[in-house]
Design a protein around this motif. Structure first.
Motif, short mmCIF file in Angstrom:
data_model
loop_
_atom_site.label_atom_id
_atom_site.label_comp_id
_atom_site.label_asym_id
_atom_site.label_seq_id
_atom_site.Cartn_x
_atom_site.Cartn_y
_atom_site.Cartn_z
N TYR A 91 5.26 8.48 -3.03
CA TYR A 91 6.37 7.52 -3.01
C TYR A 91 6.07 6.41 -2.01
O TYR A 91 6.24 5.22 -2.31
CB TYR A 91 7.66 8.25 -2.65
N ARG A 92 5.62 6.79 -0.82
CA ARG A 92 5.26 5.78 0.18
C ARG A 92 4.05 4.97 -0.26
O ARG A 92 4.00 3.75 -0.05
CB ARG A 92 4.96 6.49 1.51
N GLY A 95 5.07 2.43 -2.78
CA GLY A 95 5.82 1.38 -2.12
C GLY A 95 4.94 0.45 -1.30
O GLY A 95 5.12 -0.77 -1.32
N THR A 96 3.95 1.01 -0.61
CA THR A 96 3.02 0.19 0.17
C THR A 96 2.18 -0.69 -0.74
O THR A 96 1.89 -1.85 -0.42
CB THR A 96 2.11 1.07 1.03
N ILE A 98 3.09 -1.87 -3.71
CA ILE A 98 3.97 -2.95 -4.17
C ILE A 98 4.14 -3.99 -3.07
O ILE A 98 4.08 -5.21 -3.30
CB ILE A 98 5.34 -2.39 -4.60
N PHE A 99 4.34 -3.52 -1.84
CA PHE A 99 4.53 -4.42 -0.70
C PHE A 99 3.31 -5.32 -0.49
O PHE A 99 3.45 -6.54 -0.32
CB PHE A 99 4.79 -3.58 0.57
N LEU A 109 10.93 -3.72 1.62
CA LEU A 109 10.35 -2.71 0.73
C LEU A 109 9.91 -1.47 1.50
O LEU A 109 9.97 -0.35 0.99
CB LEU A 109 9.15 -3.31 -0.02
N VAL A 112 12.81 0.73 1.88
CA VAL A 112 13.12 1.45 0.64
C VAL A 112 12.11 2.58 0.41
O VAL A 112 12.45 3.64 -0.12
CB VAL A 112 13.11 0.47 -0.56
N PHE A 113 10.86 2.35 0.82
CA PHE A 113 9.80 3.34 0.65
C PHE A 113 9.33 3.82 2.04
O PHE A 113 8.21 3.51 2.46
CB PHE A 113 8.62 2.74 -0.11
#
Length: 365
Positions: A91-92, A95-96, A98-99, A109, A112-113
């Motif tokens: 999950y992290r 998210g990283t 995407i960031f 973000l 959120v993650f």
């Protein structure tokens, strides 16, 4: 002296995470502390320009957390805890990714993650010091992860990434902050000592800091090879997870580090192809009864094979010579390391999961 200090810190950040496999709790706490003080060390003992180090710092964070995730496969005896850790880690990681691909400016973000995985890892290892983690249920681990997520990580991620505050600077610039922080820590310790500690179950065993030994079924290369042959397929869940893990880590690191010019698409496709080829070679080698008992020998052999693949790819695709001859060599060692530890310890998780399920079935009967 500047070069000595710089490369000494970088070498420590590259080598220290390898100790997580044998001494999980002290090693990951050491990695966490080193991550927090490395820039202070540079500012205190060198005159280096640190304008680009922040990017490398984030890449090194991803590196040691990825190794910590693979270490759960080697060390953790509760598959439910591993499943929770897998979700938190990926999950992290997503998210990283995407960031970073979004430009690295949307810091919300990271709220959120949040990086709940790291503190969940520490929590598990603290429990393992005196208690047997295998006796706790999935619900227990989920509640623990949720508490860490809400109580610890959300405030920390907001502090760092939304308000963009630095702990050292705040302690220096705000007179009341350090006493308040010390008081909060002491209050937390008091709550634990007087309210939580008396309610804890009696310890299951003496203090255990070192990682548990490997199961006898897979503590030798020939046994791991036999398990790999028994699975019989190249394209299976092990391969898919390995591709997802290494590709996401590589894309994040490539996007963070300013010297890398390859596109995320090039990195992802290259990683997937090389990992699949490594898996084919590994299965063929396992059927022949091959393999190295030592992780270092496996890493060296895999690195040499992957360097050969990079050279061949550079010859076949001369238009991408810069990618294959610079970025390709940069990532080949990261890929070889991740493949080595994943292939070595994923069978351990398989054996422990089977034993755990067998024990659970026996208890139900």
């Amino acid at each position: 002296m500047d070069e000595v200090v710089f490369w000494g810190v970088v070498a420590a950040r590259l080598l220290l995470p390898l100790a997580i496999f044998r001494y999980p709790l002290p090693a990951i706490i050491a990695c966490l502390l080193l991550d927090g003080v490395d820039q202070t060390v540079f500012q205190t003992f060198t005159d280096l320009d640190l304008s680009n180090y922040q990017s490398y710092d984030k890449a090194l964070d991803v590196y040691y957390l990825a190794l910590a995730y693979v270490a759960t496969m080697r060390n953790w005896t509760n598959p439910a805890a591993v499943a929770v850790a897998r979700f938190l880690f990926f999950y992290r990681l997503v998210g990283t990714t995407i960031f970073e691909l979004a430009g690295g400016d949307d810091r919300w973000l990271l709220l959120v993650f949040p990086n709940t995985f790291e503190y969940f890892f520490i929590f598990y290892e603290v429990v393992r010091l005196r208690w047997d983690p295998a006796r706790f249920s999935m619900r227990w681990w989920v509640v623990a992860a949720a508490a860490i997520w809400v109580v610890v990580k959300l405030p920390q991620e907001a502090w760092i990434h939304v308000f963009q505050l630095d702990l050292t600077d705040t302690m220096r610039d705000v007179p009341w902050f350090t006493p308040a922080l010390v008081a909060a820590v002491l209050a937390g310790l008091a709550v634990f000592w007087f309210a939580v500690r008396p309610r804890l179950d009696p310890p299951d065993h003496p203090w255990q800091v070192a990682a548990p030994p490997l199961p006898a079924e897979v503590d030798e290369a020939r046994e791991r090879a036999a398990l790999r042959v028994a699975r019989g397929k190249v394209f299976d869940t092990w391969l898919y997870e390995k591709i997802a893990l290494i590709t996401l880590v590589s894309v994040i690191m490539a996007n963070i580090m300013p010297s890398v010019t390859a596109t995320p698409w090039q990195i992802a496709v290259s990683c997937a192809v090389v990992i699949a080829l490594n898996s084919v070679a590994g299965l063929v080698n396992a059927r022949r009864g091959g393999g190295f008992d030592g992780a270092f020998a496996t890493f060296v052999a895999l690195s040499a094979a992957n360097i050969a693949l990079v050279v061949v790819a550079g010859e076949l695709m001369p238009g991408d010579e810069r990618f294959f001859r610079s970025t390709g060599f940069f990532f080949v060692f990261l890929l070889a390391l991740m493949v080595t530890v994943y292939d070595r310890y994923r069978p351990v998780l398989e054996v422990r999961s089977s034993a755990y399920e067998a024990g659970a079935s026996a208890r139900r009967d």
